[in-house]
Design an enzyme around this catalytic site. Structure first.
Site, short mmCIF file in Angstrom:
data_model
loop_
_atom_site.label_atom_id
_atom_site.label_comp_id
_atom_site.label_asym_id
_atom_site.label_seq_id
_atom_site.Cartn_x
_atom_site.Cartn_y
_atom_site.Cartn_z
N ALA A 105 19.10 47.48 -21.21
CA ALA A 105 19.11 48.03 -22.06
C ALA A 105 17.57 48.98 -21.84
O ALA A 105 16.97 49.96 -22.60
CB ALA A 105 19.13 47.88 -23.85
N ALA A 111 12.89 40.78 -15.84
CA ALA A 111 12.05 40.35 -15.00
C ALA A 111 11.40 40.13 -15.91
O ALA A 111 10.80 38.30 -15.94
CB ALA A 111 10.67 41.94 -15.39
N ASP A 153 7.49 46.00 -14.77
CA ASP A 153 8.19 45.10 -15.24
C ASP A 153 7.44 43.81 -15.36
O ASP A 153 7.65 42.82 -15.99
CB ASP A 153 9.82 45.01 -15.20
CG ASP A 153 10.14 45.63 -15.84
OD1 ASP A 153 9.61 47.02 -16.04
OD2 ASP A 153 11.43 46.36 -16.40
O1 PMV Z 1 14.86 50.28 -17.56
P1 PMV Z 1 13.84 49.61 -17.18
O2 PMV Z 1 12.94 48.34 -17.47
O3 PMV Z 1 14.71 48.54 -16.06
O4 PMV Z 1 12.74 49.93 -16.15
C1 PMV Z 1 13.19 51.02 -15.17
C2 PMV Z 1 11.86 51.61 -14.39
C3 PMV Z 1 11.69 52.08 -13.96
O5 PMV Z 1 10.42 53.25 -13.70
C4 PMV Z 1 12.39 53.69 -13.83
C5 PMV Z 1 11.89 51.76 -12.35
C6 PMV Z 1 10.34 50.72 -11.96
O6 PMV Z 1 10.93 50.03 -10.97
O7 PMV Z 1 9.36 51.17 -12.21
#
Ligand code: PMV
Length: 317
Positions: A105, A111, A153
């Site tokens: 989501a 992480a 993350d």
């Molecule tokens: O969707 P998530 O929680 O995996 O966040 C990704 C965030 C990005 O900026 C798109 C990728 C990153 O590694 O920072």
């Protein structure tokens, strides 16, 4: 036996542009991933209430994961978390995962599971550790899960609180108030790896244009940080809407987001945007104080999962 837990997160501003060296703001939230590790059997048995019932890694499979082979694409990042602490032939453990963070989501579930697993493994080994060690080890797992992650993350899941992140460096921010946000899971599946690759493809097709957009997104993030610190939420909301437009421009918008938001139009909303990789997954809505409960009711009636967010200062523990 040893256990550990770590929080999920929202990216308040700066997703994607952070991969290109711009700043991002992440906030740890009160949804956690709990991990318990016990010494049991040979190899690694992972049980999870969220991913699958059970999966068993033999010593040979653990060696394969360590050498970069894909054994189970959904779980290799978790096996790697144990492998950052133990050699394959030292692993004779059972890992139980119980997470409150929805998967896929954009709320940092991978992480959080990596950070909690690394910590539980370090604890059961009796090895001394600090937050930087945990976050660095979890970053190795994040690369398996997401390809080319920025590293935000694993840092936020380790440290908790509110973090400004840029090029691997972080600063913690202190806010004296609770930000009235709700998180809506649009339930449209998304994969961070694919979305990051899509943005890279778009960037390669027109680097000049995309560098300019990322630069503007970075400036927006700095403005949002300043206005958050000033407690000027109306301005923060407007900046979020600008940010959302850029996210749509780079190709990671969520279909029908306006329709979803229009259901909340009778309430007072300061702003909204996707959070995380986009294309689906979660969005955040910044509410004028007081309307949060009402908004949650409406969104629930529409059939979405919705969370009232509280910032947590508790990182991994
Ligand atoms: O969707 P998530 O929680 O995996 O966040 C990704 C965030 C990005 O900026 C798109 C990728 C990153 O590694 O920072």
């Amino acid at each position: 036996m040893a256990d550990a837990s770590a929080p999920g997160k929202i990216i308040f501003s700066g997703e994607h542009s952070v991969v290109y060296g711009e700043p991002a703001l992440a906030i740890a939230i009160n949804l956690r991933c709990h991990v318990k590790i016990t010494k049991d059997g040979k190899g690694l048995l992972i049980t999870s209430k969220n991913y699958i019932q059970k999966y068993y890694y033999s010593t040979a499979k653990l060696e394969d994961v360590l050498s970069g082979k894909t054994i189970n694409s959904k779980l290799d990042n978790i096996a790697m978390a144990v492998l950052t602490v133990f050699k394959p032939n030292e692993i004779s453990h059972k890992l139980e995962i119980n997470s409150e963070i929805p998967i896929g989501a954009g709320l940092g579930s991978s992480a959080a599971v990596a950070v909690a697993t690394v910590t539980a493994a370090l604890k059961i080994k009796g090895q001394k550790y600090d937050n930087d060690t945990i976050s660095d080890k979890a970053f190795i797992c994040e690369k398996i899960a997401h390809g080319n992650p920025s590293g935000i993350d694993n840092l936020i899941a380790t440290y908790g609180g509110i973090v400004r992140f840029q090029n691997g460096n972080m600063t913690k921010l202190e806010l004296e108030y609770e930000i009235p946000i709700i998180i809506i899971n649009t339930n449209i599946p998304k994969e961070t790896k694919k979305m990051v690759e899509l943005v890279k493809k778009n960037w390669k097709s027109n680097p000049e244009k995309f560098n300019d957009i990322f630069n503007k997104m970075g400036k927006l993030t700095s403005k949002i940080e300043k206005e958050l610190l000033n407690n000027n939420l109306e301005r923060v909301g407007n900046l979020m809407l600008e940010n959302q437009k850029f996210l749509e421009k780079i190709g990671v918008g969520i279909p029908n987001i306006e329709k979803l938001i229009s259901n909340l139009s009778k309430l007072n909303i300061y702003g909204y945007k996707i959070t995380g990789a986009g294309g689906g997954g979660a969005m955040i809505v910044l509410m004028k104080n007081g309307d949060t409960k009402e908004a949650i009711k409406i969104v629930e009636t529409l059939g979405y999962d919705v969370y009232e967010t509280k910032i947590t200062n508790l990182g991994v523990n």
